[in-house]
Design an enzyme around this catalytic site. Structure first.
Site, PDB file in Angstrom:
ATOM      1  N   ASP A 285      19.409  42.502 -55.395  1.00 58.75           N
ATOM      2  CA  ASP A 285      18.574  41.583 -55.583  1.00 58.75           C
ATOM      3  C   ASP A 285      18.138  40.579 -54.554  1.00 58.75           C
ATOM      4  OD1 ASP A 285      17.111  39.190 -56.850  1.00 58.75           O
ATOM      5  OD2 ASP A 285      18.332  39.353 -58.768  1.00 58.75           O
ATOM      6  N   ARG A 287      16.020  38.258 -54.326  1.00 60.49           N
ATOM      7  CA  ARG A 287      15.266  36.827 -54.779  1.00 60.49           C
ATOM      8  C   ARG A 287      16.127  35.518 -54.151  1.00 60.49           C
ATOM      9  NH1 ARG A 287      14.537  38.218 -60.749  1.00 60.49           N
ATOM     10  NH2 ARG A 287      16.627  38.757 -60.583  1.00 60.49           N
TER      11      ARG A 287
END
Length: 369
Positions: A285, A287
């Site tokens: 991930d 982000r």
């Protein structure tokens, strides 16, 4: 019309208007008279290779615990939340300690516009620029009382028409209006009208862009359905606190659309969503949520109720010095998870299974344990 057909039609009619009409699966098995057959009933036939019933679907009520907040669709805005406190280790905020930016990004809301929605409610779309990337991130705001400080600030040399065109006005626009109402004689009455009388804490959803799930009808993820559900909850009758969907342009958990499509091919070759990202030499991930924190601050929010199944996201949203404080975590439970519509696919079930088993997402309600 058979009773099954009437039931299916009734279920479709009961779907909230925020949801696009669902069609029957084209590959659903049918009997000789053209009526759909329940796939689960096939396992009980003598000529079926299955001897045991299939395990409960991740999308079925059998998986979703009865105590999960939002498991019963509310008729008002009274969603139940799980109290959280990131200042203590047992505060229900996940086990991870995300790397946070030492300084939050600088953001500016450059335009705001009223959007009448397909279900009859209204929201205000805010477009933000920032000093860390060249993307235009968005805040979808439900409620007149939630306003952007950077948008409302006066700008040198602008006229009242300039202010109205970029959305820095109070009340509503109408043909022939000549003043923004910001600082003028009508501003006090209109600002009182737009205040939140109960000072309730708004519901906030941090949503990352997903072109495939939101636009290309992908059944590999539930992103589009989660976006629909967040908007539906924030538009519920009686929701005086309002709501904010921070829409971040970080496609594919931050790796971009091209790499995301490569990851899809790796998934078809047998990898799950986490393994595919790692094979492409990306984090599971990638982000970042500093922009979301800065945007919430610009919208005047200090305390929020976060709509998420990922407890680790709480610390990431709060910022390096708890500029934002998450008071409650409200579970995101879309219709398909409740067995009341939505869609099913082998891909989305694998996607949800990976999020729960490898990324720490949760549905069950619990205390600060």
């Amino acid at each position: 019309m058979t009773s099954d057909a009437r039931s299916a039609a009734g279920d479709s009619a009961q779907l909230p208007s925020f949801y696009s009409p669902r069609t029957a699966a084209v590959d659903a098995p049918q009997s000789r008279d053209g009526q759909p057959i329940d796939p689960l009933s096939l396992s009980s036939r003598a000529d079926s290779p299955r001897t045991q019933p299939p395990p409960p679907s991740l999308l079925s009520p059998a998986f979703t615990p009865p105590a999960t907040p939002g498991n019963q669709t509310p008729t008002t805005a009274g969603l139940r939340g799980i109290p959280v406190d990131s200042s203590i280790a047992s505060g229900g905020c996940g086990s991870k300690k995300p790397r946070l930016l030492e300084t939050l990004p600088e953001v500016q809301c450059v335009v705001r516009a009223r959007i009448p929605t397909v279900n009859g409610t209204e929201m205000f779309l805010h477009l933000y620029t920032n000093n860390v990337d060249n993307k235009e991130h968005l805040a979808i705001v439900f409620g007149n009382h939630i306003r952007s400080e950077s948008l409302d600030a006066p700008r040198e040399g602008e006229t009242e028409l300039d202010r109205m065109i970029r959305g820095a006005y109070t009340g509503r626009l109408y043909p022939g209006r000549t003043t923004s109402g910001m600082g003028g004689p009508s501003s006090e009455a209109e600002s009182q009208e737009e205040k939140n009388p109960n000072q309730d804490i708004p519901l906030v959803r941090i949503h990352s862009e997903c072109y495939t799930g939101e636009t290309a009808w992908s059944a590999r993820c539930d992103c589009g359905e989660q976006l629909d559900e967040a908007a539906r909850l924030m538009a519920l009758p009686g929701n005086k606190a309002g709501g904010i969907i921070i829409y971040l342009r970080q496609e594919g958990r931050g790796i971009g659309l091209g790499e995301k499509l490569k990851a899809y091919n790796l998934q078809d070759l047998g990898s799950d969503t986490v393994e595919a990202n790692l094979l492409l030499r990306h984090p599971a991930d990638a982000r970042s949520y500093g922009l979301a924190t800065a945007m919430l601050m610009d919208l005047g929010q200090k305390d929020v109720r976060l709509l998420t199944n990922n407890p680790d996201k709480i610390r990431a949203i709060e910022g390096p010095n708890r500029e934002i404080v998450v008071k409650e975590r409200v579970a995101m439970v879309p219709l398909s998870w409740k067995g009341k519509g939505g869609f099913r696919s082998q891909e989305v079930e694998g996607y949800l299974k990976t999020k729960i088993e490898k990324m720490g997402h949760m549905l069950e309600m619990g205390g600060l344990s």
